[in-house]
Design an enzyme around this catalytic site. Structure first.
Site, PDB file in Angstrom:
ATOM      1  N   TRP A   7      21.183  20.029 -40.418  1.00 51.44           N
ATOM      2  CA  TRP A   7      19.970  19.894 -41.225  1.00 51.44           C
ATOM      3  C   TRP A   7      20.641  19.899 -42.498  1.00 51.44           C
ATOM      4  O   TRP A   7      19.815  18.893 -43.586  1.00 51.44           O
ATOM      5  CB  TRP A   7      18.943  19.772 -40.806  1.00 51.44           C
ATOM      6  N   ASP A  10      13.542  25.245 -45.149  1.00 55.07           N
ATOM      7  CA  ASP A  10      12.952  23.604 -43.855  1.00 55.07           C
ATOM      8  C   ASP A  10      12.685  24.604 -42.738  1.00 55.07           C
ATOM      9  O   ASP A  10      14.205  25.205 -42.368  1.00 55.07           O
ATOM     10  CB  ASP A  10      14.348  23.025 -44.082  1.00 55.07           C
ATOM     11  N   LYS A  41       7.813  18.809 -34.350  1.00 51.83           N
ATOM     12  CA  LYS A  41       8.399  19.188 -33.433  1.00 51.83           C
ATOM     13  C   LYS A  41       7.357  20.836 -33.631  1.00 51.83           C
ATOM     14  O   LYS A  41       6.898  20.691 -31.602  1.00 51.83           O
ATOM     15  CB  LYS A  41       9.375  20.811 -34.650  1.00 51.83           C
TER      16      LYS A  41
HETATM   17  C1  LIG Z   1      14.558  17.755 -37.162  1.00 49.58           C
HETATM   18  C2  LIG Z   1      14.720  18.131 -38.161  1.00 49.58           C
HETATM   19  C3  LIG Z   1      14.926  17.692 -39.412  1.00 49.58           C
HETATM   20  C4  LIG Z   1      14.539  16.027 -39.959  1.00 49.58           C
HETATM   21  O1  LIG Z   1      12.986  15.225 -39.967  1.00 49.58           O
HETATM   22  P1  LIG Z   1      12.933  14.347 -40.432  1.00 49.58           P
HETATM   23  O2  LIG Z   1      11.440  14.136 -39.937  1.00 49.58           O
HETATM   24  O3  LIG Z   1      13.283  13.247 -38.876  1.00 49.58           O
HETATM   25  O4  LIG Z   1      12.930  13.566 -41.424  1.00 49.58           O
HETATM   26  C5  LIG Z   1      14.956  18.544 -41.136  1.00 49.58           C
HETATM   27  N1  LIG Z   1      15.177  19.239 -40.527  1.00 49.58           N
HETATM   28  C6  LIG Z   1      15.872  20.127 -39.339  1.00 49.58           C
HETATM   29  C7  LIG Z   1      15.492  21.705 -39.267  1.00 49.58           C
HETATM   30  C8  LIG Z   1      15.170  19.625 -38.567  1.00 49.58           C
HETATM   31  O5  LIG Z   1      14.579  19.965 -37.254  1.00 49.58           O
END
Ligand SMILES: *Cc1c(COP(=O)(O)O)cnc(C)c1O
Length: 354
Positions: free
Chosen positions: A100, A167, A191
């Site tokens: 990511w 993030d 998540k």
């Molecule tokens: C799942 C995830 C993403 C991507 O998220 P989307 O909503 O599918 O764009 C980005 N960063 C991390 C750490 C993730 O676990």
């Protein structure tokens, strides 16, 4: 019967949240209308949006500290570009700890100069680099608090001399940290916060307005803040269900209480991985994630037996990501301790059979 759901994302939500959300789809608050049929400008929905935004700041301990919470669309992936659009003038520093963050770097690079302050790509991202410098003249520093795919987690954050962007898609609301050390936090809801379809952005307002670029309106945080997170039609169901999950979290006792549960789950999971000779953990011990435990079977011949036993026990979605292989147990806030007990039981039963 409800399965033990270890899915990495979209992932498990509290059962009571699912029930409330399903009722609201048919008839919201006995109004004779579905939540999906009413205007986002109606009082009913504006109240939901405002409550969700307030709960975010309250739970993170960021009330009255100059932050705004936004519920946007486009996933965490759209934030990779939006952050650079709003904050990148000359150069930014990125800590590369997984797939990511690699993607975040790629998107920001489309606009300007990105410098990797450190990377663990050389070891397939099985650890978190430490002891790097963040130059003082950068526009911002970007890191990923939890690496969903590789199962590593930043236990400590650097003392950044420039605004810190994080993030937190896969561990927001899971542990007590000083959230005010960050200037921008973002997370896809699917998540640890709600269903797919909305992305949370928590931003310290005073870092905005410093780039010379003409930002397209839909990508401009200031426009979204000015519009109360309703610059355009928001994803009403995702925002409502996220609000219900945040209410649930507050009822559990907030982040401090859920952290204790998360620690219990992680401790149980990792002690089985460490003590059972049939399994091997993927991530470096000091950096392993309380949210996503990655591990492999030492003897591939046991794969079929193990997976049949998992199925039999009602255990779902422990398959690993293709870039790591093996297994991944995602233990987000809504996953009960009993589910981890069920998984650990199967693992130890396999040991007695082997
Ligand atoms: C799942 C995830 C993403 C991507 O998220 P989307 O909503 O599918 O764009 C980005 N960063 C991390 C750490 C993730 O676990």
């Amino acid at each position: 019967m409800k399965k033990h759901n270890f899915s990495a994302g979209p992932s498990i939500l509290p059962q009571e949240v699912l029930l409330k959300a399903s009722t609201a789809i048919v008839d919201y608050n006995d109004s004779g209308l579905s939540l999906l049929e009413i205007s986002h400008r109606s009082k009913d929905f504006v109240d939901i949006m405002e409550k969700a935004r307030a709960l975010v700041l309250e739970l993170l301990g960021l009330e009255g500290k100059g932050y705004k919470a936004l519920f946007l669309q486009g996933g965490a992936s759209s934030q990779f570009l939006m952050i650079a659009m709003n904050l990148l003038e000359k150069r930014a520093g990125y800590l590369n700890t997984g797939s990511w963050s690699t993607k975040a770097i790629k998107e920001a690079e489309k606009l300007d100069d990105i410098y990797e302050v450190a990377s663990s790509a050389n070891a397939n991202f099985n650890y978190i680099p430490k002891g790097y410098d963040i130059p003082e003249d950068y526009d911002y520093f970007h890191c990923t608090s939890n690496n969903t795919i590789f199962g590593t987690q930043l236990k400590e954050f650097p003392n950044s001399p420039v605004p810190m962007v994080c993030d937190m898609s896969s561990d927001i609301f899971s542990r007590v940290i000083d959230y005010s050390q960050f200037d921008l936090i973002y997370a896809g809801a699917q998540k640890n916060m709600g269903p797919a379809g909305t992305t949370l952005v928590v931003i310290k307002e005073d870092i905005l307005g410093k780039v010379s670029r003409n930002i397209p309106s839909i990508m401009d945080y200031k426009k979204h803040i000015g519009a109360g997170s309703m610059f355009n039609t928001p994803p009403v169901f995702a925002v409502y269900t996220s609000m219900l999950t945040l209410e649930w979290l507050k009822e559990q006792g907030g982040i401090a209480a859920i952290e204790k549960e998360n620690e219990k789950k992680a401790r149980l999971m990792y002690s089985e991985i460490d003590l059972n000779p049939l399994f091997k953990g993927f991530a470096s011990k000091e950096d392993r994630s309380d949210m996503n435990a990655t591990f492999t079977l030492q003897n591939e011949n046991l794969k079929e037996t193990f997976e049949a036993m998992l199925k039999e026990a009602g255990i779902s979605a422990v398959n690993g990501h293709r870039s790591v292989g093996g297994y991944r147990a995602s233990m987000y806030n809504a996953l009960p301790l009993d589910s981890v007990k069920a998984l650990v039981e199967v693992m130890s039963e396999l040991e007695t059979k082997a």
